[in-house]
Design a protein around this motif. Sequence first.
Motif, PDB file in Angstrom:
ATOM      1  N   PHE A 232      36.063  37.088  35.953  1.00 44.93           N
ATOM      2  CA  PHE A 232      35.433  38.251  36.583  1.00 44.93           C
ATOM      3  C   PHE A 232      36.494  39.321  36.801  1.00 44.93           C
ATOM      4  CE2 PHE A 232      34.061  40.915  40.115  1.00 44.93           C
ATOM      5  CZ  PHE A 232      32.792  41.276  39.677  1.00 44.93           C
TER       6      PHE A 232
ATOM      7  N   LYS B 158      40.994  43.421  47.213  1.00 45.30           N
ATOM      8  CA  LYS B 158      40.456  42.557  48.281  1.00 45.30           C
ATOM      9  C   LYS B 158      41.396  42.440  49.495  1.00 45.30           C
ATOM     10  CE  LYS B 158      36.785  40.261  45.870  1.00 45.30           C
ATOM     11  NZ  LYS B 158      36.798  40.143  44.421  1.00 45.30           N
TER      12      LYS B 158
ATOM     13  N   GLN C 148      41.648  38.642  43.738  1.00 40.10           N
ATOM     14  CA  GLN C 148      41.176  37.667  44.721  1.00 40.10           C
ATOM     15  C   GLN C 148      42.292  36.745  45.212  1.00 40.10           C
ATOM     16  OE1 GLN C 148      37.444  34.519  45.059  1.00 40.10           O
ATOM     17  NE2 GLN C 148      37.201  36.444  44.024  1.00 40.10           N
TER      18      GLN C 148
ATOM     19  N   ASP D 150      45.098  39.295  36.837  1.00 39.03           N
ATOM     20  CA  ASP D 150      44.168  39.863  37.806  1.00 39.03           C
ATOM     21  C   ASP D 150      44.256  39.006  39.068  1.00 39.03           C
ATOM     22  OD1 ASP D 150      42.022  40.517  39.404  1.00 39.03           O
ATOM     23  OD2 ASP D 150      40.565  40.636  37.763  1.00 39.03           O
TER      24      ASP D 150
ATOM     25  N   GLY E 150      39.087  46.784  43.217  1.00 30.50           N
ATOM     26  CA  GLY E 150      39.626  45.889  42.201  1.00 30.50           C
ATOM     27  C   GLY E 150      39.274  46.374  40.807  1.00 30.50           C
ATOM     28  N   ALA E 151      38.031  46.835  40.632  1.00 28.37           N
ATOM     29  CA  ALA E 151      37.608  47.336  39.323  1.00 28.37           C
ATOM     30  C   ALA E 151      38.511  48.494  38.901  1.00 28.37           C
ATOM     31  CB  ALA E 151      36.155  47.782  39.385  1.00 28.37           C
TER      32      ALA E 151
END
Length: 403
Positions: free
Chosen positions: A142, A256, A230, A227, A110-111
């Motif tokens: 996050f 994820k 998640q 984003d 994800g980063a």
Amino acid sequence: MEKVKTVTNEWLEEANASILFIANRPQVVMEHGKGMYLWDTDGNKYLDFIGGWAVTSLGHSPKVISDALLEQSGKLVHASPGFYNKPMVEFARLLTGLSGLERVFFGSTGAEANESAIKLARKYGAVRKNGAFEIITTKRSFHGRSLATTAATGKAGWEHMFAPQLPGFVKVPFNDIEAIKQAITPNTCAILVELIQGEGGVYEAIPSYIQELRTLCDEQGIMLMFDEVQTGIGRTGTMFAYEHYGVLPDVLTLAKGIGGGFPLSAMLAKETYNLFEAGDQGGTYTGQPLAMAVGLAVVGEVLQRKLPQQAAEQGAYLLQQLHGIQERYGLTDIRGKGLLLAFDLPEPRGAELVSACLHAGLLINASSPSTIRLMPALIVSKAEIDEMMSLLCSVMDRIYRGD
Ligand SMILES: *Cc1c(COP(=O)(O)O)cnc(C)c1O
């Protein structure tokens, strides 16, 4: 007093001696998993409502993933990031078709997907917006643990982490359109938000906020980036969480659940933002054939089994069960969508509850000392939800009520 778990477990001793410390992990070593359950090296069985941290969307060790890996590894494990490969093309076609965004870049985490989005926003600012480089993000957000995504993250206490941080991020309160309007300057190239702040404690964006962001970005030529690391791929009851809002972003990041446990991420962008020049972005494992084959298998299965719809139904059932015990345990603010749910405890005793549940064979997550987050696999059944509720209640009866 003797512990139930054997502290002499050789795996555990070695783990404690050789793994670099990053977190206070429970004293168990996981060995295998099937469906909604995990087993440790002492043979203890756990019902998993952490779901690999909202990752194992198809449950543990699903056959479709092992089949995809077996088949693809027999054909091609890795060509080179310098070549296209067949599963990469097929997966790109599937994701662009599903999302309505025409271009995709593949990564592993994800980063990395968010780093790519940040680079693309800065590229856009450089070539189309007189060098604008600032990205507005929200407090309590996050976005990852790389240096750029750490700087983009709005978690309290992270402001000075690993200083000096990468400049160019402006943080505003979440769900506050006026704060965004105030923060926009000629230097603003993009806005990056989560539609449900997952790590922050499962806080949903208000529909009007997201709709107004879209209008604002269109008017001012600012990129709108969601984003969905998640929330994407069925987690909230729709394939993408943006469907709840009727707003298509310019850039969408996924990770994820998209790999079902295999390291895989994607950044999708509209054709008009297909702006990288040769050398601007890359990575040895971009479009890695094994990852692509797994992604195809996972997303294909999510579609075929209508798992977004199932997540909506089971999530509604789980919410209803939580509301049913709300009064007995003084739970507040039961919230979330689909199978990304949370509630607050009457006292900040989350760590104690998580630990007691682990010993009772149930895995849950405390996203803060007073918040419990549930994010089981999308395949969870009503019977497994009932089993979870009964384990949770017996533990809460013991530690909260002394029953
Ligand atoms: C988990 C998460 C990330 C980071 O993903 P990694 O794979 O751990 O790098 C980024 N954004 C959101 C919203 C997340 O939940």
